[in-house]
Structure formats: structure tokens, C-alpha cells
Design a protein around this motif. Structure first.
Motif, mmCIF file in Angstrom:
data_model
loop_
_atom_site.group_PDB
_atom_site.id
_atom_site.type_symbol
_atom_site.label_atom_id
_atom_site.label_comp_id
_atom_site.label_asym_id
_atom_site.label_seq_id
_atom_site.Cartn_x
_atom_site.Cartn_y
_atom_site.Cartn_z
ATOM 1 N N MET A 1 0.840 -1.184 0.000
ATOM 2 C CA MET A 1 0.000 0.000 0.000
ATOM 3 C C MET A 1 0.885 1.248 0.000
ATOM 4 S SD MET A 1 -3.346 -0.274 0.136
ATOM 5 C CE MET A 1 -4.310 -1.731 -0.077
ATOM 6 N N THR A 91 -13.048 -11.677 5.246
ATOM 7 C CA THR A 91 -12.502 -10.429 4.712
ATOM 8 C C THR A 91 -13.160 -10.078 3.383
ATOM 9 O OG1 THR A 91 -10.400 -10.918 5.797
ATOM 10 C CG2 THR A 91 -10.372 -9.236 4.080
ATOM 11 N N GLN A 92 -13.394 -11.069 2.531
ATOM 12 C CA GLN A 92 -14.061 -10.814 1.246
ATOM 13 C C GLN A 92 -15.477 -10.291 1.465
ATOM 14 O OE1 GLN A 92 -13.640 -14.702 -0.503
ATOM 15 N NE2 GLN A 92 -11.772 -14.147 -1.604
ATOM 16 N N VAL A 95 -15.337 -6.689 2.732
ATOM 17 C CA VAL A 95 -15.047 -5.724 1.669
ATOM 18 C C VAL A 95 -16.336 -5.337 0.942
ATOM 19 C CG1 VAL A 95 -13.960 -5.504 -0.614
ATOM 20 C CG2 VAL A 95 -12.631 -6.318 1.315
ATOM 21 N N PHE A 156 -12.079 -0.536 5.101
ATOM 22 C CA PHE A 156 -12.094 -1.039 3.729
ATOM 23 C C PHE A 156 -10.662 -1.178 3.206
ATOM 24 C CE2 PHE A 156 -12.200 -0.080 -0.871
ATOM 25 C CZ PHE A 156 -12.947 -1.155 -1.301
ATOM 26 N N ILE A 157 -9.846 -0.167 3.441
ATOM 27 C CA ILE A 157 -8.442 -0.202 2.997
ATOM 28 C C ILE A 157 -7.692 -1.335 3.691
ATOM 29 C CG2 ILE A 157 -6.257 1.069 3.078
ATOM 30 C CD1 ILE A 157 -7.979 3.649 2.678
ATOM 31 N N ASP A 159 -8.964 -4.094 4.866
ATOM 32 C CA ASP A 159 -9.440 -5.374 4.335
ATOM 33 C C ASP A 159 -8.846 -5.662 2.959
ATOM 34 O OD1 ASP A 159 -10.936 -6.020 6.566
ATOM 35 O OD2 ASP A 159 -12.809 -5.211 5.767
ATOM 36 N N ILE A 160 -8.747 -4.637 2.114
ATOM 37 C CA ILE A 160 -8.125 -4.814 0.799
ATOM 38 C C ILE A 160 -6.663 -5.219 0.975
ATOM 39 C CG2 ILE A 160 -7.354 -3.590 -1.302
ATOM 40 C CD1 ILE A 160 -10.320 -4.240 -1.370
ATOM 41 N N LYS A 162 -5.392 -6.752 3.507
ATOM 42 C CA LYS A 162 -5.372 -8.116 4.040
ATOM 43 C C LYS A 162 -5.571 -9.140 2.925
ATOM 44 C CE LYS A 162 -7.356 -10.715 7.895
ATOM 45 N NZ LYS A 162 -8.366 -10.681 8.961
ATOM 46 N N LEU A 163 -6.464 -8.836 1.988
ATOM 47 C CA LEU A 163 -6.681 -9.744 0.846
ATOM 48 C C LEU A 163 -5.438 -9.835 -0.039
ATOM 49 C CD1 LEU A 163 -10.340 -8.946 -0.291
ATOM 50 C CD2 LEU A 163 -9.501 -11.029 0.808
ATOM 51 N N ARG A 164 -4.670 -8.763 -0.100
ATOM 52 C CA ARG A 164 -3.443 -8.742 -0.892
ATOM 53 C C ARG A 164 -2.266 -9.357 -0.146
ATOM 54 N NH1 ARG A 164 -2.709 -2.787 -3.078
ATOM 55 N NH2 ARG A 164 -0.949 -3.785 -4.086
#
Length: 168
Positions: A1, A91-92, A95, A156-157, A159-160, A162-164
Motif C-alpha cells: 500500500m 474479509t471478502q 469488503v 475497507f483499505i 481489508d483490501i 489483508k486480501l493482498r
């Protein structure tokens, strides 16, 4: 990020943490108002302002403390299916659902700003016997909604990230 995004998340969470911890003290102010009201009802004529002041304090407590509660993950959640899911699935889903929350909070803020502007422009007052001005509580409501919107964007940021596979 990017560094700017990390700083945004860090500052939003720091501000919400400070405001949330200070806001916790409003419960004692509300208890004091209600205790005063109870004592005055038994000793003398009850004051007109206590019930409405307690309600205003509760609104501030709820709306200014909400972002901190969200940051800690302490909001009430429908856990029927959610608890059994893997962390990635949670997490998905988070989001997707937080996008609905951001949309709702943006609409709520837009309406709140309009209502606050009206209250300031026309000197709107409550219809109770005490008749306090409504602008201060509406402004506090807008601040709380704005802080919740910023916290939702920060979540939201996170979680994104975390998915990455990144941690913020």
C-alpha cells in the motif's frame, strides 16, 4: 500500500481512538444528569432540561464512540454464518458489505449537513418545554457520522490490504 494510504489509516484510527476514549466519559455526565433529575423529582420540582439533556448526551456518546467501537470490532454482528467462515472469506464479505456502509454513511452525512445548515440558518429549536437550539446536537451528529465514514474507509483499505497479503 502507498505511504499516503497507510498514513490515512493510521491518522483516522488515532483520532477515532482518542475521541472514542474521551467520549466514554460522557456516560458519567449522563448518569450525573439523570441522578440530579431523580433527586430533584423527590425533593423539589423536576427540572425541564434533564431528560432532553440526557438524550443529547446519549446521542453524542453513541455517534462519537461508534467509530472507536468499529475500530475495535466490537459492533454487534450477525454471526450465524460468519463465525464458521475462514478469515479470507470473512474479509471478502467485509469488503463487499463495507461498501454498502460507506454509501449509507455518505447519504446520512449529506442529509445531516443539510439539516444542520437549516438548524443554523433558521435557529431551529426543539418542541419541548425547554426549547434548546438543535444546531449543536446536529453538528455533533454530523461529526460522528463523518468520523464513522472515515473509519469505514480505513477498514475497507485494511481489508483490501489483508486480501493482498499485506498488513497495515
Amino acid at each position: 500500500m502507498p505511504k499516503a494510504v497507510r498514513l490515512f489509516v493510521r491518522y483516522v484510527e488515532a483520532v477515532n481512538r482518542i475521541v472514542g476514549r474521551i467520549t466514554m466519559l460522557l456516560i458519567f455526565a449522563m448518569m450525573g444528569v439523570l441522578l440530579y433529575s431523580s433527586i430533584m423529582k423527590t425533593v423539589a420540582i423536576p427540572p425541564l432540561w434533564t431528560l432532553e439533556m440526557a438524550q443529547f448526551l446519549m446521542v453524542g456518546y453513541f455517534l462519537l464512540g461508534g467509530p472507536y467501537s468499529m475500530q475495535l470490532g466490537e459492533h454487534v454482528r450477525m454471526d450465524l454464518l460468519y463465525g464458521a467462515w475462514s478469515d479470507r472469506t470473512k474479509t471478502q464479505v467485509d469488503v463487499i458489505t463495507i461498501l454498502f456502509l460507506i454509501f449509507y454513511l455518505a447519504l446520512l452525512l449529506w442529509g445531516g449537513l443539510s439539516s444542520s445548515s437549516y438548524a443554523l440558518q433558521y435557529g431551529e429549536r426543539s418542541y419541548s418545554a425547554w426549547r434548546p437550539y438543535m444546531a449543536p446536537i446536529k453538528i455533533i451528529m454530523c461529526i460522528g457520522i463523518f468520523m464513522m465514514l472515515l473509519q469505514a474507509i480505513a477498514m475497507f483499505i485494511k481489508d483490501i490490504a489483508k486480501l493482498r497479503g499485506e498488513e497495515l
